[in-house]
Motif scaffolding. Sequence first.
Motif, PDB file in Angstrom:
ATOM      1  N   THR A   1       0.856  -1.184   0.000  1.00 25.47           N
ATOM      2  CA  THR A   1       0.000   0.000   0.000  1.00 25.47           C
ATOM      3  C   THR A   1       0.891   1.232   0.000  1.00 25.47           C
ATOM      4  O   THR A   1       1.980   1.229   0.584  1.00 25.47           O
ATOM      5  CB  THR A   1      -0.932   0.057   1.226  1.00 25.47           C
ATOM      6  OG1 THR A   1      -0.152   0.227   2.423  1.00 25.47           O
ATOM      7  CG2 THR A   1      -1.769  -1.210   1.330  1.00 25.47           C
ATOM      8  N   THR A   2       0.412   2.282  -0.647  1.00 26.64           N
ATOM      9  CA  THR A   2       1.142   3.549  -0.698  1.00 26.64           C
ATOM     10  C   THR A   2       0.169   4.679  -0.408  1.00 26.64           C
ATOM     11  O   THR A   2      -0.785   4.891  -1.156  1.00 26.64           O
ATOM     12  CB  THR A   2       1.786   3.762  -2.073  1.00 26.64           C
ATOM     13  OG1 THR A   2       2.682   2.666  -2.352  1.00 26.64           O
ATOM     14  CG2 THR A   2       2.570   5.066  -2.100  1.00 26.64           C
ATOM     15  N   GLY A   3       0.405   5.360   0.700  1.00 22.33           N
ATOM     16  CA  GLY A   3      -0.456   6.465   1.091  1.00 22.33           C
ATOM     17  C   GLY A   3      -0.365   6.699   2.581  1.00 22.33           C
ATOM     18  O   GLY A   3      -0.093   5.775   3.349  1.00 22.33           O
ATOM     19  N   ALA A   4      -0.590   7.933   2.988  1.00 20.49           N
ATOM     20  CA  ALA A   4      -0.485   8.303   4.402  1.00 20.49           C
ATOM     21  C   ALA A   4      -1.864   8.275   5.063  1.00 20.49           C
ATOM     22  O   ALA A   4      -2.851   8.732   4.487  1.00 20.49           O
ATOM     23  CB  ALA A   4       0.133   9.692   4.540  1.00 20.49           C
ATOM     24  N   ASN A   5      -1.901   7.727   6.266  1.00 24.60           N
ATOM     25  CA  ASN A   5      -3.103   7.779   7.085  1.00 24.60           C
ATOM     26  C   ASN A   5      -3.083   9.012   7.965  1.00 24.60           C
ATOM     27  O   ASN A   5      -2.029   9.403   8.487  1.00 24.60           O
ATOM     28  CB  ASN A   5      -3.182   6.560   8.006  1.00 24.60           C
ATOM     29  CG  ASN A   5      -3.464   5.271   7.268  1.00 24.60           C
ATOM     30  OD1 ASN A   5      -4.209   5.261   6.292  1.00 24.60           O
ATOM     31  ND2 ASN A   5      -2.873   4.191   7.739  1.00 24.60           N
TER      32      ASN A   5
ATOM     33  N   GLU B   1      -6.521   6.668  11.637  1.00 23.22           N
ATOM     34  CA  GLU B   1      -7.084   5.979  10.481  1.00 23.22           C
ATOM     35  C   GLU B   1      -6.224   4.766  10.121  1.00 23.22           C
ATOM     36  O   GLU B   1      -5.080   4.642  10.562  1.00 23.22           O
ATOM     37  CB  GLU B   1      -7.171   6.923   9.284  1.00 23.22           C
ATOM     38  CG  GLU B   1      -8.173   8.048   9.447  1.00 23.22           C
ATOM     39  CD  GLU B   1      -8.281   8.921   8.212  1.00 23.22           C
ATOM     40  OE1 GLU B   1      -9.281   9.632   8.093  1.00 23.22           O
ATOM     41  OE2 GLU B   1      -7.351   8.889   7.373  1.00 23.22           O
ATOM     42  N   ASP B   2      -6.774   3.858   9.294  1.00 18.56           N
ATOM     43  CA  ASP B   2      -6.010   2.665   8.911  1.00 18.56           C
ATOM     44  C   ASP B   2      -6.192   2.293   7.439  1.00 18.56           C
ATOM     45  O   ASP B   2      -5.929   1.160   7.044  1.00 18.56           O
ATOM     46  CB  ASP B   2      -6.395   1.479   9.804  1.00 18.56           C
ATOM     47  CG  ASP B   2      -7.899   1.202   9.820  1.00 18.56           C
ATOM     48  OD1 ASP B   2      -8.517   1.221   8.743  1.00 18.56           O
ATOM     49  OD2 ASP B   2      -8.450   0.979  10.915  1.00 18.56           O
ATOM     50  N   THR B   3      -6.610   3.242   6.620  1.00 16.15           N
ATOM     51  CA  THR B   3      -6.888   2.957   5.205  1.00 16.15           C
ATOM     52  C   THR B   3      -5.697   2.322   4.499  1.00 16.15           C
ATOM     53  O   THR B   3      -5.859   1.387   3.702  1.00 16.15           O
ATOM     54  CB  THR B   3      -7.283   4.251   4.472  1.00 16.15           C
ATOM     55  OG1 THR B   3      -8.438   4.801   5.102  1.00 16.15           O
ATOM     56  CG2 THR B   3      -7.574   3.987   3.001  1.00 16.15           C
TER      57      THR B   3
ATOM     58  N   SER C   1      -7.048  -6.546   8.372  1.00 15.32           N
ATOM     59  CA  SER C   1      -8.140  -7.263   9.006  1.00 15.32           C
ATOM     60  C   SER C   1      -8.879  -6.313   9.944  1.00 15.32           C
ATOM     61  O   SER C   1      -8.339  -5.882  10.965  1.00 15.32           O
ATOM     62  CB  SER C   1      -7.612  -8.466   9.797  1.00 15.32           C
ATOM     63  OG  SER C   1      -8.662  -9.120  10.469  1.00 15.32           O
ATOM     64  N   LEU C   2     -10.129  -6.004   9.584  1.00 16.90           N
ATOM     65  CA  LEU C   2     -10.921  -5.050  10.352  1.00 16.90           C
ATOM     66  C   LEU C   2     -11.871  -5.722  11.326  1.00 16.90           C
ATOM     67  O   LEU C   2     -12.551  -5.048  12.094  1.00 16.90           O
ATOM     68  CB  LEU C   2     -11.712  -4.149   9.395  1.00 16.90           C
ATOM     69  CG  LEU C   2     -10.866  -3.370   8.383  1.00 16.90           C
ATOM     70  CD1 LEU C   2     -11.764  -2.557   7.468  1.00 16.90           C
ATOM     71  CD2 LEU C   2      -9.866  -2.469   9.102  1.00 16.90           C
ATOM     72  N   THR C   3     -11.930  -7.063  11.301  1.00 14.84           N
ATOM     73  CA  THR C   3     -12.806  -7.783  12.199  1.00 14.84           C
ATOM     74  C   THR C   3     -12.320  -7.691  13.644  1.00 14.84           C
ATOM     75  O   THR C   3     -11.119  -7.599  13.900  1.00 14.84           O
ATOM     76  CB  THR C   3     -12.901  -9.264  11.807  1.00 14.84           C
ATOM     77  OG1 THR C   3     -13.649  -9.965  12.797  1.00 14.84           O
ATOM     78  CG2 THR C   3     -11.522  -9.897  11.702  1.00 14.84           C
TER      79      THR C   3
ATOM     80  N   GLY D   1       4.109   5.184   3.748  1.00 16.38           N
ATOM     81  CA  GLY D   1       3.279   6.318   4.119  1.00 16.38           C
ATOM     82  C   GLY D   1       3.237   6.503   5.627  1.00 16.38           C
ATOM     83  O   GLY D   1       3.353   5.537   6.390  1.00 16.38           O
ATOM     84  N   ASP D   2       3.070   7.731   6.073  1.00 19.56           N
ATOM     85  CA  ASP D   2       3.011   8.021   7.498  1.00 19.56           C
ATOM     86  C   ASP D   2       1.786   7.353   8.130  1.00 19.56           C
ATOM     87  O   ASP D   2       0.705   7.289   7.519  1.00 19.56           O
ATOM     88  CB  ASP D   2       2.937   9.529   7.743  1.00 19.56           C
ATOM     89  CG  ASP D   2       4.190  10.264   7.279  1.00 19.56           C
ATOM     90  OD1 ASP D   2       5.210   9.592   7.009  1.00 19.56           O
ATOM     91  OD2 ASP D   2       4.129  11.506   7.170  1.00 19.56           O
ATOM     92  N   ASN D   3       1.976   6.832   9.329  1.00 13.38           N
ATOM     93  CA  ASN D   3       0.909   6.177  10.106  1.00 13.38           C
ATOM     94  C   ASN D   3       0.332   4.939   9.429  1.00 13.38           C
ATOM     95  O   ASN D   3      -0.759   4.484   9.804  1.00 13.38           O
ATOM     96  CB  ASN D   3      -0.228   7.167  10.404  1.00 13.38           C
ATOM     97  CG  ASN D   3       0.221   8.352  11.231  1.00 13.38           C
ATOM     98  OD1 ASN D   3       0.710   8.191  12.338  1.00 13.38           O
ATOM     99  ND2 ASN D   3       0.075   9.546  10.669  1.00 13.38           N
ATOM    100  N   ALA D   4       1.026   4.395   8.448  1.00  6.76           N
ATOM    101  CA  ALA D   4       0.573   3.178   7.756  1.00  6.76           C
ATOM    102  C   ALA D   4       1.220   1.974   8.436  1.00  6.76           C
ATOM    103  O   ALA D   4       2.336   1.568   8.113  1.00  6.76           O
ATOM    104  CB  ALA D   4       0.923   3.236   6.277  1.00  6.76           C
TER     105      ALA D   4
END
Length: 199
Positions: free
Chosen positions: A72-76, A80-82, A90-92, A110-113
């Motif tokens: 994955t590439t992107g900052a949360n 957040e956890d996108t 796993s969101l369960t 990404g930051d916070n990833a």
Amino acid sequence: DTVTCDAAVGAADETITLNSGGLTVTDSIVLAGSSAGGRVTIDAQQQSRILTISTTVSDVLLENLTLTGGRTTGANSFGEDTFSGGAIRSLTSGTLTIDGSTIRDSGTTGDNADGGAIFAAGGVALINSTLSGNNTTGQDADGGAVFVRGTLTSTQSTVSGNRVAGVNSAGGGLHATGDVVLNQSTITDNHTTDPSGIG
């Protein structure tokens, strides 16, 4: 339900290549590789996450599989956890069990990833499995292999050669906010590469 990714008996190892994004699980399942044929690998080719488990699921079992090349590439934003979970998000609130499997060479950028291989809102159980060569790159991106908010249990498993690279990033191998139970497991050669990193 059980979904089997089956290599034929006596066949060589087989690879399932993901070309159009990752897979989403919306019901409790067993996702199993072959127990009799060659090894089954699911490869996202560093183009996407491999598996997202939705909040509607209770427990999920992954068995006799190799997962590789998740990215994955992107900052949360904080909280957040996108973009967390390079191979599995796993969101369960239930338990994700990884049995007889390998998750390798996956990561987040990404930051916070959090969670180079696995991000889990619930629990994670590793059984006879290996997590290696996974990473996070970004500020406050914790857990080079696993970031888990519930209980983490590791039984006869290996977490090795994972890393976090970012300011204030913690847990080169594992980062858990709940209990951690290790049974006959090896946690070795995991690193934080920034001077401000922890663990």
